[in-house]
Design a protein around this motif. Structure first.
Motif, PDB file in Angstrom:
ATOM      1  N   VAL A 187     100.144  43.765 -37.367  1.00  0.00           N
ATOM      2  CA  VAL A 187     100.388  42.731 -36.368  1.00  0.00           C
ATOM      3  C   VAL A 187     101.888  42.519 -36.179  1.00  0.00           C
ATOM      4  CG1 VAL A 187     100.084  40.293 -35.811  1.00  0.00           C
ATOM      5  CG2 VAL A 187      98.178  41.575 -36.785  1.00  0.00           C
ATOM      6  N   CYS A 188     102.635  42.510 -37.273  1.00  0.00           N
ATOM      7  CA  CYS A 188     104.087  42.323 -37.175  1.00  0.00           C
ATOM      8  C   CYS A 188     104.731  43.469 -36.390  1.00  0.00           C
ATOM      9  CB  CYS A 188     104.706  42.234 -38.574  1.00  0.00           C
ATOM     10  SG  CYS A 188     104.288  40.720 -39.464  1.00  0.00           S
ATOM     11  N   LEU A 189     104.270  44.687 -36.635  1.00  0.00           N
ATOM     12  CA  LEU A 189     104.832  45.845 -35.949  1.00  0.00           C
ATOM     13  C   LEU A 189     104.576  45.783 -34.441  1.00  0.00           C
ATOM     14  CD1 LEU A 189     106.274  48.580 -36.385  1.00  0.00           C
ATOM     15  CD2 LEU A 189     104.017  49.645 -36.517  1.00  0.00           C
ATOM     16  N   THR A 190     103.337  45.460 -34.055  1.00  0.00           N
ATOM     17  CA  THR A 190     103.033  45.375 -32.614  1.00  0.00           C
ATOM     18  C   THR A 190     103.805  44.232 -31.960  1.00  0.00           C
ATOM     19  OG1 THR A 190     101.068  44.004 -33.059  1.00  0.00           O
ATOM     20  CG2 THR A 190     100.736  46.385 -32.885  1.00  0.00           C
ATOM     21  N   THR A 191     104.042  43.154 -32.702  1.00  0.00           N
ATOM     22  CA  THR A 191     104.809  42.028 -32.154  1.00  0.00           C
ATOM     23  C   THR A 191     106.253  42.430 -31.890  1.00  0.00           C
ATOM     24  OG1 THR A 191     103.386  40.456 -33.334  1.00  0.00           O
ATOM     25  CG2 THR A 191     105.497  39.633 -32.535  1.00  0.00           C
ATOM     26  N   VAL A 192     106.851  43.162 -32.819  1.00  0.00           N
ATOM     27  CA  VAL A 192     108.239  43.615 -32.644  1.00  0.00           C
ATOM     28  C   VAL A 192     108.355  44.540 -31.434  1.00  0.00           C
ATOM     29  CG1 VAL A 192     110.089  45.011 -33.658  1.00  0.00           C
ATOM     30  CG2 VAL A 192     108.896  43.317 -35.052  1.00  0.00           C
ATOM     31  N   PHE A 193     107.412  45.476 -31.287  1.00  0.00           N
ATOM     32  CA  PHE A 193     107.442  46.379 -30.139  1.00  0.00           C
ATOM     33  C   PHE A 193     107.256  45.614 -28.835  1.00  0.00           C
ATOM     34  CE2 PHE A 193     106.906  49.981 -33.050  1.00  0.00           C
ATOM     35  CZ  PHE A 193     107.717  50.920 -32.413  1.00  0.00           C
ATOM     36  N   ALA A 194     106.415  44.579 -28.846  1.00  0.00           N
ATOM     37  CA  ALA A 194     106.225  43.762 -27.643  1.00  0.00           C
ATOM     38  C   ALA A 194     107.524  43.059 -27.260  1.00  0.00           C
ATOM     39  CB  ALA A 194     105.117  42.743 -27.878  1.00  0.00           C
ATOM     40  N   MET A 195     108.284  42.623 -28.264  1.00  0.00           N
ATOM     41  CA  MET A 195     109.560  41.968 -28.000  1.00  0.00           C
ATOM     42  C   MET A 195     110.589  42.955 -27.448  1.00  0.00           C
ATOM     43  SD  MET A 195     109.504  39.624 -31.430  1.00  0.00           S
ATOM     44  CE  MET A 195     111.127  38.915 -31.308  1.00  0.00           C
ATOM     45  N   LEU A 196     110.429  44.232 -27.811  1.00  0.00           N
ATOM     46  CA  LEU A 196     111.338  45.263 -27.309  1.00  0.00           C
ATOM     47  C   LEU A 196     111.044  45.645 -25.865  1.00  0.00           C
ATOM     48  CD1 LEU A 196     111.603  47.693 -30.366  1.00  0.00           C
ATOM     49  CD2 LEU A 196     113.521  46.578 -29.228  1.00  0.00           C
ATOM     50  N   LEU A 197     109.753  45.613 -25.466  1.00  0.00           N
ATOM     51  CA  LEU A 197     109.343  46.110 -24.149  1.00  0.00           C
ATOM     52  C   LEU A 197     108.470  45.095 -23.406  1.00  0.00           C
ATOM     53  CD1 LEU A 197     108.337  49.746 -25.158  1.00  0.00           C
ATOM     54  CD2 LEU A 197     110.335  49.113 -23.806  1.00  0.00           C
ATOM     55  N   PRO A 198     109.035  43.972 -22.985  1.00  0.00           N
ATOM     56  CA  PRO A 198     108.191  42.964 -22.313  1.00  0.00           C
ATOM     57  C   PRO A 198     107.973  43.236 -20.830  1.00  0.00           C
ATOM     58  CG  PRO A 198     110.404  42.142 -22.519  1.00  0.00           C
ATOM     59  CD  PRO A 198     110.414  43.521 -23.125  1.00  0.00           C
ATOM     60  N   PHE A 199     107.548  44.467 -20.478  1.00  0.00           N
ATOM     61  CA  PHE A 199     107.281  44.797 -19.070  1.00  0.00           C
ATOM     62  C   PHE A 199     105.770  44.841 -18.872  1.00  0.00           C
ATOM     63  CE2 PHE A 199     110.942  47.648 -20.313  1.00  0.00           C
ATOM     64  CZ  PHE A 199     111.919  46.734 -19.968  1.00  0.00           C
ATOM     65  N   PHE A 200     105.185  43.740 -18.500  1.00  0.00           N
ATOM     66  CA  PHE A 200     103.729  43.655 -18.434  1.00  0.00           C
ATOM     67  C   PHE A 200     103.116  44.709 -17.521  1.00  0.00           C
ATOM     68  CE2 PHE A 200      99.973  41.981 -16.191  1.00  0.00           C
ATOM     69  CZ  PHE A 200      99.110  41.892 -17.253  1.00  0.00           C
ATOM     70  N   GLY A 201     103.530  44.737 -16.262  1.00  0.00           N
ATOM     71  CA  GLY A 201     102.906  45.637 -15.297  1.00  0.00           C
ATOM     72  C   GLY A 201     103.085  47.099 -15.645  1.00  0.00           C
ATOM     73  N   ASN A 202     104.302  47.480 -16.040  1.00  0.00           N
ATOM     74  CA  ASN A 202     104.571  48.884 -16.344  1.00  0.00           C
ATOM     75  C   ASN A 202     103.831  49.360 -17.577  1.00  0.00           C
ATOM     76  OD1 ASN A 202     106.321  48.894 -14.164  1.00  0.00           O
ATOM     77  ND2 ASN A 202     108.120  48.447 -15.405  1.00  0.00           N
ATOM     78  N   VAL A 203     103.782  48.507 -18.622  1.00  0.00           N
ATOM     79  CA  VAL A 203     103.077  48.876 -19.852  1.00  0.00           C
ATOM     80  C   VAL A 203     101.589  49.031 -19.585  1.00  0.00           C
ATOM     81  CG1 VAL A 203     102.400  48.049 -22.142  1.00  0.00           C
ATOM     82  CG2 VAL A 203     104.784  47.879 -21.424  1.00  0.00           C
ATOM     83  N   VAL A 204     101.024  48.107 -18.810  1.00  0.00           N
ATOM     84  CA  VAL A 204      99.603  48.173 -18.466  1.00  0.00           C
ATOM     85  C   VAL A 204      99.287  49.472 -17.721  1.00  0.00           C
ATOM     86  CG1 VAL A 204      97.915  47.184 -16.859  1.00  0.00           C
ATOM     87  CG2 VAL A 204      99.068  45.706 -18.490  1.00  0.00           C
ATOM     88  N   GLY A 205     100.112  49.816 -16.750  1.00  0.00           N
ATOM     89  CA  GLY A 205      99.872  51.038 -15.976  1.00  0.00           C
ATOM     90  C   GLY A 205      99.948  52.289 -16.829  1.00  0.00           C
ATOM     91  N   LEU A 206     100.938  52.351 -17.723  1.00  0.00           N
ATOM     92  CA  LEU A 206     101.104  53.525 -18.573  1.00  0.00           C
ATOM     93  C   LEU A 206      99.937  53.670 -19.546  1.00  0.00           C
ATOM     94  CD1 LEU A 206     102.839  55.907 -19.386  1.00  0.00           C
ATOM     95  CD2 LEU A 206     104.101  54.396 -20.936  1.00  0.00           C
ATOM     96  N   LEU A 207      99.503  52.561 -20.150  1.00  0.00           N
ATOM     97  CA  LEU A 207      98.371  52.615 -21.084  1.00  0.00           C
ATOM     98  C   LEU A 207      97.106  53.083 -20.381  1.00  0.00           C
ATOM     99  CD1 LEU A 207      98.863  49.285 -23.078  1.00  0.00           C
ATOM    100  CD2 LEU A 207      99.132  51.617 -23.950  1.00  0.00           C
ATOM    101  N   GLY A 208      96.860  52.545 -19.193  1.00  0.00           N
ATOM    102  CA  GLY A 208      95.667  52.950 -18.453  1.00  0.00           C
ATOM    103  C   GLY A 208      95.694  54.414 -18.081  1.00  0.00           C
ATOM    104  N   ALA A 209      96.871  54.897 -17.669  1.00  0.00           N
ATOM    105  CA  ALA A 209      96.986  56.295 -17.243  1.00  0.00           C
ATOM    106  C   ALA A 209      96.799  57.255 -18.397  1.00  0.00           C
ATOM    107  CB  ALA A 209      98.357  56.514 -16.593  1.00  0.00           C
ATOM    108  N   VAL A 210      97.433  56.965 -19.539  1.00  0.00           N
ATOM    109  CA  VAL A 210      97.405  57.889 -20.677  1.00  0.00           C
ATOM    110  C   VAL A 210      96.016  57.988 -21.293  1.00  0.00           C
ATOM    111  CG1 VAL A 210      98.262  58.235 -23.025  1.00  0.00           C
ATOM    112  CG2 VAL A 210      99.852  57.643 -21.201  1.00  0.00           C
ATOM    113  N   SER A 211      95.291  56.886 -21.339  1.00  0.00           N
ATOM    114  CA  SER A 211      94.003  56.883 -22.043  1.00  0.00           C
ATOM    115  C   SER A 211      92.814  57.207 -21.149  1.00  0.00           C
ATOM    116  CB  SER A 211      93.768  55.509 -22.694  1.00  0.00           C
ATOM    117  OG  SER A 211      93.649  54.506 -21.701  1.00  0.00           O
TER     118      SER A 211
END
Length: 479
Positions: free
Chosen positions: A392-416
């Motif tokens: 949980v701590c690791l995912t929280t740190v990465f979220a703080m590094l990349l707070p781009f909601f729309g772009n992250v959502v699009g990339l996750l959907g495309a890759v998976s």
């Protein structure tokens, strides 16, 4: 269990072990694999799916339709719904290997791939699935912090007026969300979080309904429907290249909004033993869930676009197209946060279980791993507390590094989308059912897979281009 005797092996079924050990009375509480009897039903499976599907992805659909327009936007959404429902029914058939009622159970997505395909494909599946689940955890942490910050901003705008920037950092909210997840992560598995999924499902309908109502109200206030047949126009602020990248990212956003195949087998493993078969119950739950979410998605996405047109925000309830009534926005964003608390757990349970099974098999005599005590739904052990908290701590740190909601959502959907939603379900179904490669069904299934691969590659390219663009002006931890 295999018992060696001069090179010969006797296979003893799990139920036989219980009886031989003098525990015949426990047989009523055990399933055919020797595990505690599963209690999941059509309704609990539907709740798990709705919790996983109607997530933060619904909030980006108005933006996605704005990129594609009134013609392509709804059509693409319906196409994704049809493909995901169909491939999910194929995947449901792979829960048991062999007979659909009595065959060997596959407890996880990777187990199903191992039983039906084997070889390097198992490793490929594991890497894609667990990387995607980690990405979803990061995306949900970002989305929850955006909603918590939106509550503060809505109250600030109401008190000080819309001219006040009402700026605040999302980092404290991400940390708060992470602390809550550390607590809930100590619940060991799906069977113990069915109530959390039901609460989360109710919350998802709450904020989707509020977003829909506000969209309808805004459209009426505008005196007509905004938007165009072809989507956002090329002109001031958007070039032809950006139009292409955004349109491709919209495909990824829609794919992410429907994403649940990567945990379908794990959800199916909670359903009580047949009759009817787990596959039949899962298909019924999938049909209800996909139909329900598609109706909500179409309404929320289309009404959001109708209300704002080309200006549709990438997060319908936090982009501040709406300012009033502020208290209703607060309720919607609280519902989003509560929903994401449950959805985070639904998506992360497969990762938790995978690591803990590996650790238990590697160090079977370690008290650090195996010794635990229960407090209500929580099962506490030193290893579980350490490992899950670190995740949980690791995912929280990465979220703080990349707070781009729309772009992250699009990339996750495309890759998976292609590997987990289409490729593996199709390949496993073909292998399990012995579908001839040159038959009409075999050719159609492979054509579906190739077509979806092309869509995934295009959507990933668009999302990556937009992430790179956002990184040019972003400073880490400044959110």
């Amino acid at each position: 269990m295999a018992v060696g005797n001069g090179g010969a092996k006797k296979v003893v079924a799990p139920m036989e072990v219980s009886v031989e050990a003098g525990n015949a009375g426990d047989a009523a509480w055990m399933d055919d694999d020797g595990r505690p009897r599963r209690s999941g039903t059509f309704w609990t499976a539907s709740a798990h799916i709705i919790t996983a599907v109607i997530g933060s992805g619904v909030l980006s659909l108005a933006w996605a339709i704005a990129q594609l327009g009134w013609v392509a936007g709804p059509a693409v959404m319906l196409l994704f719904a049809a493909v995901i429902y169909y491939t999910s029914t194929l995947l449901a058939e792979c829960y048991r290997t062999g007979d659909p009622a009595t065959g060997k159970r596959n407890y996880t997505y990777m187990d199903a791939v191992r039983s039906n395909l084997g070889g390097p494909k198992v490793i490929f599946c594991g890497v894609i699935q667990y990387a995607n689940l980690v990405g979803v955890a990061i995306g949900y942490t970002i989305a929850s912090s955006i909603s918590m910050r939106a509550i503060r901003r809505a109250d600030c705008f109401h008190a000080n007026g819309h001219a006040d920037p009402c700026k605040s950092s999302s980092n404290p909210y991400m940390i708060l969300f992470g602390l809550v997840q550390i607590v809930f992560s100590q619940i060991p598995d799906f069977d113990q979080i069915w109530w959390l999924s039901i609460v989360a499902a109710v919350m998802s309908f709450t904020y989707s309904g509020i977003g829909l109502s506000l969209g309808i109200t805004q459209t009426i206030s505008n005196g007509g429907i905004k938007g165009s047949l072809t989507g956002i126009s090329i002109g001031v602020g958007i070039t032809a290249t950006q139009k292409v990248w955004r349109s491709l990212q919209a495909f990824g956003d829609i794919a992410f909004a429907y994403s649940f195949s990567n945990i379908l087998i794990e959800i199916q493993d909670t359903i009580r033993a047949p009759p009817p078969s787990e596959a039949k119950v899962m298909k019924q739950a999938t049909r209800l869930s996909v139909a329900t979410t598609t109706v909500f998605y179409m309404l929320c996405g289309c009404m959001g676009y109708a209300a704002f047109g080309d200006a549709a925000p990438d997060n319908l309830l936090t982009g501040f197209g709406f300012y009033e009534p502020f208290w209703l926005l607060d309720i919607a964003n609280v519902a989003i946060v509560v929903h994401l608390v449950g959805a985070y757990q639904v998506f992360c349970q497969p990762i938790f279980a995978f690591v803990e099974r590996w650790a238990a098999s590697t160090w079977p005599d370690s008290a650090f791993i195996s010794r635990e005590f229960r407090v209500g739904p929580f099962a506490l052990s030193v290893f579980r507390l350490t490992w899950r908290s670190a995740f949980v701590c690791l995912t929280t740190v990465f979220a703080m590094l990349l707070p781009f909601f729309g772009n992250v959502v699009g990339l996750l959907g495309a890759v998976s989308f292609w590997p987990l939603t289409v490729y593996f379900p199709v390949e496993m179904y073909i292998r399990q059912r012995g579908v001839p490669g040159r038959s009409m069904q075999g050719i159609c299934l492979r054509m579906l897979s190739v077509g979806c691969l092309i869509v995934s590659i295009a959507a990933a390219a668009g999302s990556i281009a937009n992430v790179i663009e956002a990184l040019k002006v972003y400073k880490p931890f400044s959110g």
